[in-house]
Design a protein around this motif. Structure first.
Motif, PDB file in Angstrom:
ATOM      1  N   UNK A  32     -79.707 -18.803  18.485  1.00  0.00           N
ATOM      2  CA  UNK A  32     -80.477 -19.267  17.333  1.00  0.00           C
ATOM      3  C   UNK A  32     -80.205 -18.475  16.062  1.00  0.00           C
ATOM      4  N   UNK A  33     -79.657 -17.261  16.193  1.00  0.00           N
ATOM      5  CA  UNK A  33     -79.339 -16.457  15.004  1.00  0.00           C
ATOM      6  C   UNK A  33     -77.944 -16.722  14.464  1.00  0.00           C
ATOM      7  N   UNK A  34     -77.174 -17.525  15.160  1.00  0.00           N
ATOM      8  CA  UNK A  34     -75.765 -17.722  14.806  1.00  0.00           C
ATOM      9  C   UNK A  34     -75.610 -18.389  13.440  1.00  0.00           C
ATOM     10  N   UNK A  35     -74.673 -17.891  12.621  1.00  0.00           N
ATOM     11  CA  UNK A  35     -74.379 -18.567  11.343  1.00  0.00           C
ATOM     12  C   UNK A  35     -73.844 -19.976  11.540  1.00  0.00           C
ATOM     13  N   UNK A  36     -73.331 -20.278  12.752  1.00  0.00           N
ATOM     14  CA  UNK A  36     -72.865 -21.630  13.041  1.00  0.00           C
ATOM     15  C   UNK A  36     -74.009 -22.631  12.936  1.00  0.00           C
ATOM     16  N   UNK A  37     -75.232 -22.220  13.345  1.00  0.00           N
ATOM     17  CA  UNK A  37     -76.401 -23.113  13.244  1.00  0.00           C
ATOM     18  C   UNK A  37     -76.667 -23.472  11.790  1.00  0.00           C
ATOM     19  N   UNK A  38     -76.579 -22.477  10.907  1.00  0.00           N
ATOM     20  CA  UNK A  38     -76.809 -22.721   9.484  1.00  0.00           C
ATOM     21  C   UNK A  38     -75.803 -23.736   8.949  1.00  0.00           C
ATOM     22  N   UNK A  39     -74.536 -23.512   9.266  1.00  0.00           N
ATOM     23  CA  UNK A  39     -73.474 -24.382   8.754  1.00  0.00           C
ATOM     24  C   UNK A  39     -73.598 -25.787   9.324  1.00  0.00           C
ATOM     25  N   UNK A  40     -73.996 -25.908  10.594  1.00  0.00           N
ATOM     26  CA  UNK A  40     -74.135 -27.233  11.203  1.00  0.00           C
ATOM     27  C   UNK A  40     -75.241 -28.041  10.523  1.00  0.00           C
ATOM     28  N   UNK A  41     -76.361 -27.383  10.222  1.00  0.00           N
ATOM     29  CA  UNK A  41     -77.461 -28.064   9.526  1.00  0.00           C
ATOM     30  C   UNK A  41     -77.000 -28.541   8.155  1.00  0.00           C
ATOM     31  N   UNK A  42     -76.268 -27.708   7.431  1.00  0.00           N
ATOM     32  CA  UNK A  42     -75.795 -28.069   6.096  1.00  0.00           C
ATOM     33  C   UNK A  42     -74.775 -29.200   6.156  1.00  0.00           C
ATOM     34  N   UNK A  43     -73.908 -29.163   7.165  1.00  0.00           N
ATOM     35  CA  UNK A  43     -72.924 -30.241   7.315  1.00  0.00           C
ATOM     36  C   UNK A  43     -73.624 -31.551   7.663  1.00  0.00           C
ATOM     37  N   UNK A  44     -74.690 -31.477   8.479  1.00  0.00           N
ATOM     38  CA  UNK A  44     -75.461 -32.671   8.813  1.00  0.00           C
ATOM     39  C   UNK A  44     -76.113 -33.268   7.569  1.00  0.00           C
ATOM     40  N   UNK A  45     -76.644 -32.417   6.699  1.00  0.00           N
ATOM     41  CA  UNK A  45     -77.279 -32.902   5.477  1.00  0.00           C
ATOM     42  C   UNK A  45     -76.259 -33.541   4.539  1.00  0.00           C
ATOM     43  N   UNK A  46     -75.072 -32.942   4.434  1.00  0.00           N
ATOM     44  CA  UNK A  46     -74.024 -33.541   3.604  1.00  0.00           C
ATOM     45  C   UNK A  46     -73.654 -34.928   4.139  1.00  0.00           C
ATOM     46  N   UNK A  47     -73.575 -35.064   5.461  1.00  0.00           N
ATOM     47  CA  UNK A  47     -73.271 -36.360   6.064  1.00  0.00           C
ATOM     48  C   UNK A  47     -74.384 -37.370   5.789  1.00  0.00           C
ATOM     49  N   UNK A  48     -75.638 -36.922   5.895  1.00  0.00           N
ATOM     50  CA  UNK A  48     -76.779 -37.807   5.652  1.00  0.00           C
ATOM     51  C   UNK A  48     -76.757 -38.348   4.222  1.00  0.00           C
ATOM     52  N   UNK A  49     -76.579 -37.461   3.240  1.00  0.00           N
ATOM     53  CA  UNK A  49     -76.561 -37.896   1.839  1.00  0.00           C
ATOM     54  C   UNK A  49     -75.390 -38.831   1.575  1.00  0.00           C
ATOM     55  N   UNK A  50     -74.240 -38.518   2.162  1.00  0.00           N
ATOM     56  CA  UNK A  50     -73.072 -39.391   1.984  1.00  0.00           C
ATOM     57  C   UNK A  50     -73.328 -40.774   2.590  1.00  0.00           C
ATOM     58  N   UNK A  51     -73.928 -40.818   3.777  1.00  0.00           N
ATOM     59  CA  UNK A  51     -74.161 -42.109   4.429  1.00  0.00           C
ATOM     60  C   UNK A  51     -75.225 -42.920   3.705  1.00  0.00           C
ATOM     61  N   UNK A  52     -76.156 -42.241   3.027  1.00  0.00           N
ATOM     62  CA  UNK A  52     -77.129 -42.963   2.202  1.00  0.00           C
ATOM     63  C   UNK A  52     -76.483 -43.534   0.946  1.00  0.00           C
ATOM     64  N   UNK A  53     -75.317 -42.984   0.578  1.00  0.00           N
ATOM     65  CA  UNK A  53     -74.653 -43.432  -0.640  1.00  0.00           C
ATOM     66  C   UNK A  53     -75.052 -42.637  -1.860  1.00  0.00           C
TER      67      UNK A  53
END
Length: 421
Positions: free
Chosen positions: A146-167
């Motif tokens: 849960x402390x891994x920086x990978x978790x932070x980056x994955x959440x941010x990448x998910x948000x970028x995908x969400x905003x892109x898919x919303x247009x």
């Protein structure tokens, strides 16, 4: 008798607008499920102490904005319980994580929520006293990573995908580190010292924050205070080596998966539970209050409210503001040309005009650039005037296969001239 209306700071959502709300929420559920998040639904009111201990007694939310009341005691011997409509949902999710012993499985818990929150703020564009948030939390024991920086980056990448898919085009990710639970007090002390000789020159709100919660001064949008704020110490100078390494690993992971970002040393966020990574996604179409969503890491929140060590990271997005952005983009799209033709050399200007005539005769709205423009300028102008740009170079002119970029999706494809319409 006067006509009853919705209470100030609240509103009714009616068709056809609710169709757009449903699309946003449906897209959130679809995207989040691909990252293995499950939905959690917590009560809309909680014990007041949850927010005082979790969010922080000196924050604006707890000190000024919460809707709190004394619940009637069930018996004379009992003390009335203080209850509060939730002003945010992270504390409630962490309370549920503790109460239901979700950490005992030894796995990461990836949870999202959609629902109303309540704050007694001054209503303004996109901000209401009952407002809707979409948010998510990743929380668990350290043994689960849960402390891994990978978790932070994955959440941010998910948000970028969400905003892109919303247009939603033109979003900007701003990111910073506020350090560990040891770094932050050192920085706050330095901030108080730097504010002491200048706080009397600031607006009334910032004078109060300088005493109660100095980090909130850095969030201030008051134009008269910006020069003073820019001269304050930067949090990056107070991070220990572990915090620096964690932040560098987050940025490296974002680079690897192609998510653009901007490091903003003033981005600290004002809630007491934040540690290390903090972030905001902003959009220029929202004016001065331009944040679409924000969040960060909260490695000590579980312990603050009586639970086990359970580092986590999460975010919340204001659905009201997200809808405003989508509506503004739809209005803008209605006035945009279908294509902007960008000839890549002056001698291709006649060919560009010939192509424009051909497409206009097929009912399309067309803007034509000039071959004397640099490519960067053509893209900048096209992004303001059209939905897509057609690059017309010598190869394209001779083969009839044109390079087309769609600004909404950022996709660049080869399209046969006959298929453009």
């Amino acid at each position: 008798m006067s006509t009853l209306k919705a209470v100030r700071g609240t509103r009714d959502l009616l068709p056809p607008e609710t169709e757009l709300w449903n699309r946003v929420e449906r897209t959130a559920r679809e995207v989040f499920s691909r990252y293995n998040f499950g939905e959690i639904r917590t009560p809309i009111f909680e014990d007041t102490s949850l927010f005082a201990r979790g969010v922080g007694e000196e924050t604006d939310i707890v000190s000024k904005e919460m809707y709190t009341w004394e619940d009637r005691a069930r018996a004379q011997s009992e003390k009335a319980q203080s209850l509060t409509l939730r002003p945010e949902n992270t504390a409630g999710v962490v309370r549920a994580y503790i109460e239901h012993k979700l950490g005992e499985a030894g796995l990461l818990q990836k949870l999202y929520y959609i629902g109303p929150q309540f704050r007694r703020e001054r209503p303004q564009k996109g901000r209401y006293r009952q407002f809707w948030q979409i948010g998510a939390e990743v929380i668990g024991p350290t043994s689960a990573g849960s402390e891994s920086p990978l978790r932070d980056a994955e959440v941010l990448e998910m948000l970028a995908s969400f905003l892109d898919e919303l247009g939603i085009s033109g979003w900007r990710l701003e990111i910073n580190s506020v350090g560990s639970a040891l770094d932050r007090p050192r920085y706050v002390a330095a901030l108080r010292e730097a504010l002491a000789p200048v706080k009397h020159l600031m607006c009334e709100d910032n004078q109060r924050r300088a005493e109660t919660n100095p980090l909130r001064v850095l969030d201030s949008k008051d134009p008269n205070d910006q020069e003073l704020i820019n001269n304050l110490p930067k949090i990056a100078d107070y991070l220990d080596e572990d915090s620096k390494a964690h932040f560098a690993a987050v940025l490296a992971a974002l680079d690897a998966c192609g998510v653009p970002y901007h490091v903003n040393p003033r981005l600290v966020r004002g809630l007491d539970y934040y540690t290390r990574t903090t972030f905001e996604f902003t959009h220029g179409g929202l004016g001065a209050q331009n944040a679409l969503l924000g969040g960060g890491r909260y490695d000590g929140l579980s312990e603050n409210i009586g639970g086990p060590k359970a580092p986590g990271i999460g975010f919340a997005m204001g659905e009201d503001r997200l809808i405003l952005t989508l509506q503004a983009q739809a209005e803008q799209q209605a006035t945009l040309a279908d294509y902007y033709i960008a000839p890549l050399a002056a001698e291709l200007n006649p060919a560009a005009l010939e192509l424009a005539r051909e497409l206009r005769r097929k009912g399309l709205r067309i803007e034509v650039g000039d071959g004397s423009f640099r490519l960067k300028k053509s893209f900048e102008v096209a992004n303001k005037l059209a939905k897509k740009i057609i690059l017309l170079g010598e190869d394209e002119a001779s083969t009839g296969v044109l390079t087309v970029k769609d600004f909404a999706t950022a996709e660049q494809t080869k399209v046969a001239r006959a298929e453009l319409a």
